[in-house]
Write a protein that holds these residues in place. Structure first.
Motif: not given
Length: 323
Positions: A156-164, A170-175, A285-286, A288-298
């Motif tokens: 999550a921290p790495q996904a947030r750094a790349v996508l936010q 993707f701020d939600a990844a911090a949760d 998962f997270l 953003d359909t409009d931007k074409g960005l997403s994240a997934c993981g355990d």
């Protein structure tokens, strides 16, 4: 961002752990083009095995369980191919099958990785818009290609750094809260704790110790053990050298055993900074359909390999509509 490539939809997946491979597999099966980027030397993420000559250590996930029909099918495929087997450790009652990869843990995901284009030892540092696509860049700013959509299948921290920087979603990844795990890889020339392949004490500083050489298709010879530390203990040793971590972990485990261990013939450590999911996102998962960005993981669903697979599979099923 919508796909407008004359070669069809092209997806980039960052991370070749089980979540990333599950996502990529779904999209490619639907006819999409997929390229996977992995910063490490192999696929599997924390389904990892370290080779040291004749020694072998599963220094990440120790085993997986299969509770859903879909994940059980994947494990069965690996088993039929000789790439997985059930581990039945001595001295510990196991209520459900523990599956391990053979000859190493990453073999469990081989059915997902087959026929995928995976670039190993390739770290994606950032994204930048490129018309209707995204350009991936490495740490030196070198371009890795342009893609219609990007999936970050990394912690999550790495996904947030790349996508936010490109989407506040993707701020939600911090949760999602993750904790570290310091791991020691130790081998002895003589067998210790005969008949007890797993030593588990959830309240101890070293809650897990397993005889790696007791697993199927592992080499005979030196007695290989993997020790994994609790989150609090691991946190206190984040700044220590790898040598110091290994020595301290072995010393702590020896103290817990209440006796003296023989001198090891091999000792090293590994640091998993984002090893355990303490608080999952509670969404698969997270996206953003409009931007074409997403994240997934355990970190989306829970602290199990099957949860990571399910997160990637569900996201891949959603993205397959673009293929």
């Amino acid at each position: 961002m919508k796909a407008e490539s004359d070669k069809g939809f092209h997806l980039a997946v960052i991370g070749a752990g089980i979540a990333g491979l599950a996502c990529a597999h779904e999209v490619q099966a639907a006819g999409g083009r997929v390229t996977v980027f992995e910063k490490s030397r192999g696929t599997g993420g924390r389904l990892a095995t370290r080779y040291r000559g004749a020694l072998r250590f599963d220094h990440g996930a120790q085993y997986v369980t299969a509770r859903s029909p879909g994940f059980r099918q994947l494990v069965d495929r690996a088993t039929c191919a000789g790439a997985a087997a059930v581990w039945s450790p001595q001295g510990l009652p196991v209520l459900e099958d523990w599956h391990v990869g053979c000859p190493g843990m990453s073999q469990l995901v081989q059915p997902l990785a087959d026929h995928l284009q995976v670039h190993l030892q390739t770290a994606v540092a950032q994204l930048e818009p490129a018309g209707t696509q995204w350009r991936l860049l490495d740490a030196e700013g070198g371009a890795l290609g342009c893609f219609d959509q990007v999936v970050a299948a990394i912690p999550a921290p790495q996904a947030r750094a790349v996508l936010q920087p490109h989407s506040p979603l993707f701020d939600a990844a911090a949760d999602s809260m993750l904790s570290p795990c310091m791991t020691a890889l130790v081998a002895f020339d003589e067998t210790i704790r005969e008949g007890q392949d797993v030593i588990c004490d959830r309240e101890a500083a070293v809650p897990w110790a397993a005889r790696n050489s007791s697993k199927p298709q592992r080499p005979t010879g030196p007695d290989c053990w993997v020790l994994q530390a609790a989150a609090e203990w691991s946190q206190s040793f984040l700044e220590a050298t790898p040598e110091k971590r290994a020595e301290a972990l072995l010393e702590q485990w020896q103290w817990q055993l209440g006796g003296t261990l023989p001198e090891p013939c091999h000792l090293e450590s590994h640091s998993w900074l984002y090893a355990r999911v303490e608080t999952p996102l509670s969404a698969p998962f997270l996206l953003d359909t409009d931007k074409g960005l997403s994240a997934c993981g355990d970190w989306c669903l829970g602290a199990r390999a099957e949860a990571a697979w399910d997160s990637g599979r569900q996201l891949g099923h959603m993205l397959a509509a673009f293929a």
